[in-house]
Design a protein around this motif. Structure first.
Motif, short mmCIF file in Angstrom:
data_model
loop_
_atom_site.label_atom_id
_atom_site.label_comp_id
_atom_site.label_asym_id
_atom_site.label_seq_id
_atom_site.Cartn_x
_atom_site.Cartn_y
_atom_site.Cartn_z
N ILE A 39 -6.37 -6.07 -6.12
CA ILE A 39 -4.76 -5.63 -6.77
C ILE A 39 -5.23 -4.66 -7.79
CG2 ILE A 39 -2.93 -6.59 -8.28
CD1 ILE A 39 -3.37 -9.33 -6.63
N GLU A 40 -6.12 -4.96 -8.59
CA GLU A 40 -6.15 -3.68 -9.54
C GLU A 40 -6.64 -2.39 -8.88
OE1 GLU A 40 -5.25 -3.69 -12.89
OE2 GLU A 40 -4.60 -5.66 -12.06
N ARG A 41 -7.46 -2.56 -7.94
CA ARG A 41 -7.94 -1.34 -7.17
C ARG A 41 -6.69 -0.47 -6.44
NH1 ARG A 41 -12.45 1.53 -5.51
NH2 ARG A 41 -13.83 0.36 -6.70
N LEU A 42 -5.86 -1.18 -5.90
CA LEU A 42 -4.65 -0.54 -5.34
C LEU A 42 -3.85 -0.14 -6.49
CD1 LEU A 42 -3.98 -3.24 -2.41
CD2 LEU A 42 -4.67 -0.89 -2.30
N LYS A 43 -3.74 -0.68 -7.63
CA LYS A 43 -2.69 -0.32 -8.72
C LYS A 43 -3.31 1.13 -9.17
CE LYS A 43 -0.91 -4.71 -10.52
NZ LYS A 43 -1.03 -5.12 -11.85
N ASP A 44 -4.70 1.09 -9.12
CA ASP A 44 -5.13 2.18 -9.80
C ASP A 44 -5.12 3.51 -8.70
OD1 ASP A 44 -5.92 1.02 -11.88
OD2 ASP A 44 -8.19 0.85 -11.34
N GLN A 45 -4.79 3.10 -7.55
CA GLN A 45 -4.72 4.10 -6.55
C GLN A 45 -3.19 4.30 -6.05
OE1 GLN A 45 -8.46 4.46 -4.15
NE2 GLN A 45 -8.30 2.36 -4.67
N VAL A 46 -2.27 4.05 -6.47
CA VAL A 46 -0.99 4.16 -6.15
C VAL A 46 -0.29 5.08 -5.69
CG1 VAL A 46 0.31 4.18 -8.57
CG2 VAL A 46 1.33 2.64 -6.69
N GLN A 47 -1.04 6.29 -6.21
CA GLN A 47 -0.39 7.68 -5.72
C GLN A 47 -0.83 7.75 -4.15
OE1 GLN A 47 -2.74 6.93 -7.85
NE2 GLN A 47 -4.91 8.30 -7.33
N LEU A 48 -1.87 6.87 -3.73
CA LEU A 48 -2.42 7.17 -2.28
C LEU A 48 -1.50 6.38 -1.39
CD1 LEU A 48 -6.23 6.75 -2.68
CD2 LEU A 48 -4.82 8.91 -2.41
N LEU A 49 -0.66 5.83 -2.01
CA LEU A 49 0.42 5.06 -1.09
C LEU A 49 1.69 5.60 -1.15
CD1 LEU A 49 -0.51 1.36 -2.75
CD2 LEU A 49 -1.42 2.26 -0.66
N GLN A 50 1.83 6.84 -1.41
CA GLN A 50 2.88 7.74 -1.33
C GLN A 50 3.45 7.97 0.09
OE1 GLN A 50 4.69 7.85 -4.01
NE2 GLN A 50 3.20 7.15 -5.09
N VAL A 51 4.44 8.22 0.61
CA VAL A 51 4.86 8.62 1.68
C VAL A 51 4.20 10.06 1.99
CG1 VAL A 51 6.75 9.14 3.39
CG2 VAL A 51 7.13 7.53 1.75
N GLU A 52 3.67 10.18 3.34
CA GLU A 52 3.02 11.55 3.60
C GLU A 52 4.10 12.37 4.08
OE1 GLU A 52 -0.40 10.74 6.00
OE2 GLU A 52 -1.26 9.28 4.71
N VAL A 53 4.25 13.54 3.46
CA VAL A 53 5.27 14.48 3.77
C VAL A 53 4.43 15.60 4.62
CG1 VAL A 53 7.12 16.10 3.25
CG2 VAL A 53 6.59 13.91 1.83
N LEU A 54 5.01 15.79 5.65
CA LEU A 54 4.41 16.84 6.50
C LEU A 54 4.82 18.26 6.03
CD1 LEU A 54 4.21 15.07 9.92
CD2 LEU A 54 2.55 15.49 8.34
N ALA A 55 4.09 19.37 5.81
CA ALA A 55 4.23 20.51 5.47
C ALA A 55 4.99 21.36 6.74
CB ALA A 55 3.25 21.47 4.92
N GLN A 56 6.06 21.96 6.72
CA GLN A 56 6.38 22.78 7.94
C GLN A 56 6.44 24.09 7.89
OE1 GLN A 56 10.02 21.28 9.62
NE2 GLN A 56 9.57 18.98 9.01
#
Length: 136
Positions: free
Chosen positions: A119-136
Protein backbone atom coordinates in the motif's frame (compact mmCIF):
# COMPACT_ATOMS: atom_id res chain seq x y z
CA UNK A 1 22.05 -23.93 -1.27
CA UNK A 2 19.70 -25.37 -3.89
CA UNK A 3 19.55 -23.64 -7.32
CA UNK A 4 16.08 -22.16 -6.80
CA UNK A 5 17.08 -20.54 -3.51
CA UNK A 6 20.31 -19.24 -4.98
CA UNK A 7 18.54 -17.81 -8.03
CA UNK A 8 15.73 -16.19 -6.02
CA UNK A 9 18.11 -14.53 -3.59
CA UNK A 10 20.45 -13.55 -6.41
CA UNK A 11 17.87 -11.47 -8.28
CA UNK A 12 16.60 -9.55 -5.26
CA UNK A 13 17.72 -5.95 -4.94
CA UNK A 14 19.55 -4.77 -1.87
CA UNK A 15 17.52 -2.52 0.40
CA UNK A 16 19.85 -0.04 2.06
CA UNK A 17 17.25 1.19 4.54
CA UNK A 18 16.43 -2.28 5.89
CA UNK A 19 17.65 -2.40 9.48
CA UNK A 20 19.15 -5.70 10.59
CA UNK A 21 20.06 -5.46 14.26
CA UNK A 22 20.39 -8.40 16.60
CA UNK A 23 17.73 -6.92 18.88
CA UNK A 24 14.86 -6.91 16.37
CA UNK A 25 12.06 -9.47 16.53
CA UNK A 26 11.46 -12.32 14.12
CA UNK A 27 8.67 -10.51 12.23
CA UNK A 28 10.74 -7.38 11.69
CA UNK A 29 13.74 -9.46 10.65
CA UNK A 30 11.61 -11.36 8.11
CA UNK A 31 10.19 -8.06 6.89
CA UNK A 32 13.64 -6.55 6.37
CA UNK A 33 15.46 -9.60 5.05
CA UNK A 34 12.71 -11.07 2.87
CA UNK A 35 9.65 -8.88 2.32
CA UNK A 36 11.38 -5.57 1.56
CA UNK A 37 13.67 -6.96 -1.16
CA UNK A 38 10.86 -8.98 -2.77
CA UNK A 39 8.42 -6.06 -2.75
CA UNK A 40 11.08 -3.78 -4.21
CA UNK A 41 11.83 -6.40 -6.88
CA UNK A 42 8.14 -6.77 -7.75
CA UNK A 43 7.48 -3.01 -7.75
CA UNK A 44 6.88 -2.55 -11.48
CA UNK A 45 4.56 -5.53 -11.52
CA UNK A 46 2.55 -4.11 -8.59
CA UNK A 47 2.13 -0.82 -10.46
CA UNK A 48 0.93 -2.56 -13.63
CA UNK A 49 -1.41 -4.85 -11.68
CA UNK A 50 -2.91 -1.86 -9.89
CA UNK A 51 -3.38 0.01 -13.18
CA UNK A 52 -5.27 -3.02 -14.47
CA UNK A 53 -7.34 -3.10 -11.28
CA UNK A 54 -8.25 0.57 -11.78
CA UNK A 55 -9.31 -0.02 -15.37
CA UNK A 56 -11.37 -3.10 -14.49
CA UNK A 57 -13.24 -0.92 -12.01
CA UNK A 58 -14.23 1.62 -14.66
CA UNK A 59 -11.39 4.06 -14.01
CA UNK A 60 -13.13 5.77 -11.09
CA UNK A 61 -9.67 6.27 -9.55
CA UNK A 62 -8.81 8.87 -12.20
CA UNK A 63 -11.70 11.11 -11.11
CA UNK A 64 -10.53 11.28 -7.49
CA UNK A 65 -8.47 13.94 -5.73
CA UNK A 66 -4.99 13.15 -4.39
CA UNK A 67 -6.11 12.22 -0.87
CA UNK A 68 -9.06 10.22 -2.20
CA UNK A 69 -6.66 8.26 -4.42
CA UNK A 70 -4.69 7.23 -1.32
CA UNK A 71 -7.92 5.98 0.30
CA UNK A 72 -8.83 4.14 -2.91
CA UNK A 73 -5.48 2.32 -2.88
CA UNK A 74 -5.91 1.35 0.78
CA UNK A 75 -9.52 0.26 0.42
CA UNK A 76 -8.86 -1.73 -2.75
CA UNK A 77 -6.19 -3.80 -1.07
CA UNK A 78 -7.85 -4.11 2.33
CA UNK A 79 -11.41 -4.86 1.18
CA UNK A 80 -11.06 -6.73 -2.11
CA UNK A 81 -9.99 -10.14 -0.82
CA UNK A 82 -9.37 -11.64 -4.26
CA UNK A 83 -7.16 -8.71 -5.24
CA UNK A 84 -5.30 -8.80 -1.93
CA UNK A 85 -4.70 -12.53 -2.29
CA UNK A 86 -3.36 -11.97 -5.78
CA UNK A 87 -0.87 -9.39 -4.46
CA UNK A 88 0.14 -11.72 -1.62
CA UNK A 89 0.73 -14.47 -4.16
CA UNK A 90 3.13 -12.24 -6.08
CA UNK A 91 5.22 -11.93 -2.93
CA UNK A 92 4.89 -15.47 -1.58
CA UNK A 93 5.80 -16.90 -4.98
CA UNK A 94 9.23 -15.29 -4.57
CA UNK A 95 9.91 -16.98 -1.21
CA UNK A 96 12.49 -19.69 -0.87
CA UNK A 97 11.24 -22.89 0.76
CA UNK A 98 12.98 -21.91 4.00
CA UNK A 99 11.37 -18.46 3.94
CA UNK A 100 7.97 -20.03 3.32
CA UNK A 101 8.39 -22.30 6.34
CA UNK A 102 9.27 -19.24 8.42
CA UNK A 103 6.34 -17.29 6.95
CA UNK A 104 3.69 -19.89 7.84
CA UNK A 105 4.66 -19.71 11.51
CA UNK A 106 3.09 -16.27 11.71
CA UNK A 107 1.43 -15.64 8.36
CA UNK A 108 -1.32 -13.39 9.70
CA UNK A 109 1.04 -10.75 11.12
CA UNK A 110 3.39 -11.04 8.16
CA UNK A 111 0.49 -10.64 5.70
CA UNK A 112 -0.47 -7.42 7.43
CA UNK A 113 3.09 -6.12 7.18
CA UNK A 114 3.30 -7.23 3.56
CA UNK A 115 0.09 -5.50 2.48
CA UNK A 116 0.95 -2.33 4.39
CA UNK A 117 4.27 -2.19 2.56
CA UNK A 118 2.59 -2.68 -0.83
CA UNK A 119 0.00 0.00 0.00
CA UNK A 120 2.70 2.50 0.98
CA UNK A 121 4.75 1.68 -2.11
CA UNK A 122 1.75 2.31 -4.38
CA UNK A 123 0.89 5.53 -2.56
CA UNK A 124 4.47 6.73 -2.96
CA UNK A 125 4.17 6.14 -6.70
CA UNK A 126 0.64 7.39 -7.28
CA UNK A 127 1.94 9.54 -10.15
CA UNK A 128 2.71 6.34 -12.09
CA UNK A 129 -0.98 5.43 -11.89
CA UNK A 130 -2.08 8.42 -13.99
CA UNK A 131 -3.96 7.96 -17.27
CA UNK A 132 -1.42 7.71 -20.03
CA UNK A 133 -2.06 10.40 -22.63
CA UNK A 134 -0.66 9.74 -26.08
CA UNK A 135 1.06 12.68 -27.78
CA UNK A 136 -0.35 13.42 -31.24
Amino acid sequence: MDPRTKNLKGIRPEVQSAVLRTTIGDEERFQNETLRPIIKFQNNLFVEVFKNYINKHKGRFYELSGEERFHYIENSIQRDIKFRNSLKGMVIGQFTCEEYLEYIKNSSALNKRMMNMVIERLKDQVQLLQVEVLAQ
